[in-house]
Enzyme design. Structure first.
Site, PDB file in Angstrom:
ATOM      1  N   CYS A 192     -20.515  11.805  14.310  1.00  0.00           N
ATOM      2  CA  CYS A 192     -20.858  10.728  15.240  1.00  0.00           C
ATOM      3  C   CYS A 192     -19.829  10.542  16.349  1.00  0.00           C
ATOM      4  O   CYS A 192     -20.185  10.368  17.520  1.00  0.00           O
ATOM      5  CB  CYS A 192     -21.069   9.423  14.475  1.00  0.00           C
ATOM      6  SG  CYS A 192     -19.594   8.772  13.634  1.00  0.00           S
ATOM      7  N   HIS A 237     -18.712   4.388  11.874  1.00  0.00           N
ATOM      8  CA  HIS A 237     -19.821   5.056  12.565  1.00  0.00           C
ATOM      9  C   HIS A 237     -19.924   4.571  14.004  1.00  0.00           C
ATOM     10  O   HIS A 237     -19.548   3.441  14.329  1.00  0.00           O
ATOM     11  CB  HIS A 237     -21.140   4.793  11.838  1.00  0.00           C
ATOM     12  CG  HIS A 237     -22.289   5.586  12.369  1.00  0.00           C
ATOM     13  ND1 HIS A 237     -22.297   6.960  12.388  1.00  0.00           N
ATOM     14  CD2 HIS A 237     -23.477   5.199  12.922  1.00  0.00           C
ATOM     15  CE1 HIS A 237     -23.441   7.384  12.907  1.00  0.00           C
ATOM     16  NE2 HIS A 237     -24.168   6.333  13.244  1.00  0.00           N
ATOM     17  N   HIS A 249     -27.454   9.340  17.924  1.00  0.00           N
ATOM     18  CA  HIS A 249     -26.249   9.477  17.109  1.00  0.00           C
ATOM     19  C   HIS A 249     -26.363  10.656  16.152  1.00  0.00           C
ATOM     20  O   HIS A 249     -27.449  11.017  15.697  1.00  0.00           O
ATOM     21  CB  HIS A 249     -25.936   8.184  16.344  1.00  0.00           C
ATOM     22  CG  HIS A 249     -27.013   7.705  15.411  1.00  0.00           C
ATOM     23  ND1 HIS A 249     -26.748   6.935  14.307  1.00  0.00           N
ATOM     24  CD2 HIS A 249     -28.368   7.866  15.406  1.00  0.00           C
ATOM     25  CE1 HIS A 249     -27.865   6.637  13.662  1.00  0.00           C
ATOM     26  NE2 HIS A 249     -28.866   7.203  14.315  1.00  0.00           N
TER      27      HIS A 249
END
Length: 283
Positions: A192, A237, A249
């Site tokens: 990510c 994240h 993502h």
């Protein structure tokens, strides 16, 4: 008193440390570090000199590092690109020629000569740094040639100093369906924060490597203000907004770089990582 520093961004051990940290951390010896470049397409960087250790990040062909120690077949080093510290096999290092170009597509082949019908000798990721010494054309396809005589497709490269414009989301979108890889930072597998960093690099902007570091860049905004290019953070994240409701993502749910409705993502992620911790707009 020894200062507590982030081991990801500061090179220090009990026996050895970066000389820039003298007076900040205690170590048996302090060294400046020797320059080197990555000589393989992708070099996984680990927290310890052990191939069974998980990958923290990856370095790409041609990126520069400072090497503080070599022992047991491993080099302990710090990447110049983002300051990340770790270990990789010293066979992945060398001092090749100064690079002139960047690979500007997610993946491209290296051919033994300017001929796409020949079996490739290597595959390179976006962000790889290569040295170009000439040009050639075969059946209308233009190639750039390397010192070895090998060749890459010219339209897959940018001269160092040039960028892919200013829309980093457009760069990130070219990675859709790329496999998710923890610690990945290449067109072969990416995580990510890796896709955020790499996409920004290709439009001439620097970003730290990990999501907790990236959560400090730009300006804080509210969820209601979200628009294309803004970042959404959870604990561990990060995702990028394609518009005011669509998140792009690299994620462990689809195990790919994917699009997802933001509301659905917040609901899905919430049971494990709680609600988003923040929203940021890049300056």
């Amino acid at each position: 008193m020894t200062e507590i520093l982030d081991r990801r961004l500061h090179a220090f051990r009990a026996d050895l440390a970066d000389e820039a940290l003298k007076g900040r951390v205690g170590a048996g010896t302090y060294v400046r570090g020797e320059p080197a470049r990555i000589t393989v397409p992708v070099a996984p960087l680990r927290a310890s000199p052990d191939l069974a250790c998980g990958i923290d990040t990856e370095l790409l062909l041609g990126e520069t590092v400072r090497v503080f120690d070599r022992a047991g077949g491993f080099a302990w080093l710090q990447a110049d690109q983002d300051g990340y510290v770790g270990y990789l096999p010293e066979t992945m290092l060398g001092l090749p020629q100064e690079p002139t170009h960047l690979v500007s597509v997610p993946r491209t082949f290296v051919y033994p000569e300017p001929e796409l019908r020949k079996p490739p000798t290597a595959v390179l990721s976006m962000g790889s740094r290569i040295t170009i010494v000439g040009e050639a054309k075969t059946r209308g396809t233009r190639y750039l040639t390397l010192p070895s005589g090998e060749a890459v497709i010219a339209r897959h490269c940018l001269a160092i100093g040039d960028t892919l414009g200013n829309d980093y989301l457009a760069v990130a979108e070219t990675f859709l369906e790329t496999p998710y890889l923890w610690g990945g930072r290449s067109g072969f597998g990416i995580d990510c924060s890796g896709i955020v960093q790499l996409a920004l690099m290709m439009v001439g902007k620097q970003a730290p490597r990990d999501s907790d570091m990236q959560a400090k860049i730009g300006t804080a905004i509210t969820r209601e203000e979200l628009r294309r290019g803004d970042l959404v953070f959870w604990k561990g994240h990060v995702g990028m907004m394609e518009d005011d409701s669509t998140l792009l993502h690299a994620n462990g749910h689809t195990m790919t770089v994917a699009r997802e409705n933001l509301d659905a993502a917040i609901e899905r992620i919430g049971w494990l990582y709680d609600r988003p911790t923040g929203y940021r707009r890049l300056d």
